[in-house]
Design an enzyme around this catalytic site. Structure first.
Site, PDB file in Angstrom:
ATOM      1  N   CYS A   1       0.777  -1.238   0.000  1.00 16.23           N
ATOM      2  CA  CYS A   1       0.000   0.000   0.000  1.00 16.23           C
ATOM      3  C   CYS A   1       0.804   1.282   0.000  1.00 16.23           C
ATOM      4  CB  CYS A   1      -1.015  -0.016   1.134  1.00 16.23           C
ATOM      5  SG  CYS A   1      -0.333   0.072   2.778  1.00 16.23           S
TER       6      CYS A   1
ATOM      7  N   HIS B   1      -0.219   7.139   5.732  1.00 16.75           N
ATOM      8  CA  HIS B   1       0.819   6.112   5.565  1.00 16.75           C
ATOM      9  C   HIS B   1       1.949   6.547   4.629  1.00 16.75           C
ATOM     10  CE1 HIS B   1       1.713   1.511   5.378  1.00 16.75           C
ATOM     11  NE2 HIS B   1       2.300   2.106   6.405  1.00 16.75           N
TER      12      HIS B   1
END
Length: 470
Positions: free
Chosen positions: A84, A141
């Site tokens: 991701c 993130h």
């Protein structure tokens, strides 16, 4: 804006959904001369066939199926990476993630000295420059405070998590620390993460609807990423927290097909609430809505008709659902087999907004407008690499080059989506061309060793944010 939204975010889930209505049939129509709003919805670790409109058989996703019936469904959509953080780097920059240290390998996003350089042009910063209001609701993130922050990379508003995953009820990350934020302020808030993110997204779009500026919202859900918890599993969340072991949150001993179904169908329900709120606000007819995933599925995902999962450059690790509803552009109920990839969204949205990319950071992606209108895209070669097992991949047309450790392959992924018949001896010219193209491309990217690239927050560095020697 933040103060207003913080008060609104205190509303209950029921109040946030009050007054919304399903989109009336035929209600969507283009608004000539108006720049479109953009609602970009990203699932986390969702496999290609995890929606019923893509073939899931053991549960239904009626609201996302409805979105597909109102727009276009891509059948050859790819993630920029099989993990991701790397894909999110490509998404926000419109460029191959391997151009930046943060995009080289998944663990980098958890290191204090690695993140998305605040000075790098991004999708939200380019849209903001074009006059758009911008917000990130959900997962970031892309680096930790104090050096890296969504508010430093083009977003005017941020509400969500900074790390890779949080428990759905305690909102603690895998290190056991709380990770839910309203901008720079930590939040202590009860509720199931999927529901909370939807609640806040509804508040944001209503706030945007009261303004004259067009807007861009990135809504990055954590579902259906581990831990494997349904809306009824708060007791399980408390059990994991009581163990006092950060590894427990990875939930290696948890989950089931039924749990996964409940997580995905809850996501579907909340996307439906958001689309209802968008319609009720009168903005649906001038809003591009995209739903997709950051990489292929994990443990309980359905990746049929492909093999492979997250962290693998097989089709199942890279192929993802992608649905677009753009009033006046996409044809309702249509499909496209155009080969698209995560980094294409930046040039597509910036062009739709009437903006321009930064000349010093030209996108590697392409504007998808032609495919969205039902046409074709020019043929190109897409490239991937992943350090684990020395994986390499390239796709051009119907053929895909793949390397796993010392094994190399050529697949016709149209005729053989399971990647079973190795054609490299039958079609040596195509194999050699793709393998050579990959090698040439790879030389234009940063070296694989992520330890070679830090920007020196600790005083030890060999390169800057961009991997340039210092």
């Amino acid at each position: 804006m933040s103060a207003t939204l913080s008060r609104r975010a205190a509303l209950s889930l029921a109040a946030a959904g009050a007054g919304t209505a399903a989109l009336p049939k035929g209600a969507l129509a283009a608004q000539p001369g108006r720049r479109p709003n953009i609602l970009f919805i990203l699932a986390d670790d969702m496999g290609y066939a995890d929606l019923s409109c893509y073939g899931r058989r053991d549960y239904q996703t009626p609201r996302l199926d409805q979105l597909a019936s109102e727009g276009l469904r891509f059948t050859s959509a790819y993630a920029n990476s099989a993990v991701c953080t790397a894909t999110r780097v490509a998404l926000i920059t419109g460029r191959y993630q391997y151009r930046l240290p943060v995009g080289l390998e998944e663990p980098l996003a958890n290191r204090e000295n690695i993140g998305l350089p605040p000075e790098h042009p991004t999708l939200p910063s380019l849209l903001r420059k074009a006059g758009y209001a911008t917000a990130l609701v959900g997962k970031w993130h892309l680096g930790s405070l104090p050096a890296f922050d969504p508010l430093k990379s083009g977003y005017e508003h941020f509400w969500g998590l900074r790390g890779g995953a949080i428990d759905y009820f305690t909102h603690a990350s895998s290190n056991g620390k709380p990770d839910l934020w309203d901008g720079p302020t930590p939040l202590a808030k009860a509720g199931y993460t999927t529901d909370l993110l939807a609640d806040h997204a509804i508040d944001v779009l209503r706030e945007f609807g009261q303004r004259s500026r067009p807007w861009f919202m990135s809504l990055h859900f954590t579902a259906p990423h581990w831990p494997w918890e349904t809306p009824e599993d708060e007791a399980e969340a408390r059990r994991l927290a009581a163990l006092g072991n950060p590894e427990a949150q990875f939930h290696y001993d948890g989950g089931s097909a039924a749990t996964y179904a409940a997580m995905v169908t809850r996501l579907d329900l909340q996307v439906g609430r958001i689309l209802d709120a968008l319609a009720a606000s009168g903005q649906a007819d001038n809003t591009i809505v995209v739903f997709t995933s950051d990489n292929g599925g994990e443990r309980f995902s359905d990746t049929w008709p492909f093999s492979g999962h997250k962290t693998e450059l097989l089709e199942g690790g890279l192929r993802i659902p992608a649905i677009v509803r753009w009033p006046g552009v996409t044809k309702p109920g249509s499909t496209s087999d155009a080969q698209i990839i995560s980094m294409d969204w930046l040039p597509t949205f910036v062009a739709a907004a009437g903006g321009a990319a930064d000349a010093d950071f030209a996108p590697d992606g392409t504007d998808l407008r032609a495919a969205l209108e039902g046409g074709a895209l020019p043929e190109r070669t897409l490239f991937w690499r992943y350090k684990g097992h020395g994986q390499q991949a390239a796709r051009k047309g119907r053929f895909k080059y793949l390397k796993i450790e010392d094994n190399t392959f050529l697949f016709d992924v149209v005729a053989d989506p399971l990647e079973r018949a190795n054609l490299k001896l039958r079609k040596p010219d195509i194999y050699a061309d793709l393998a050579q193209s990959w090698a040439v491309w790879d030389k234009t990217m940063l070296a694989l060793d992520p330890a070679s690239y830090t920007h020196g927050l600790t005083g030890e560095h060999t390169a800057d944010h961009y991997g340039n020697d210092k």
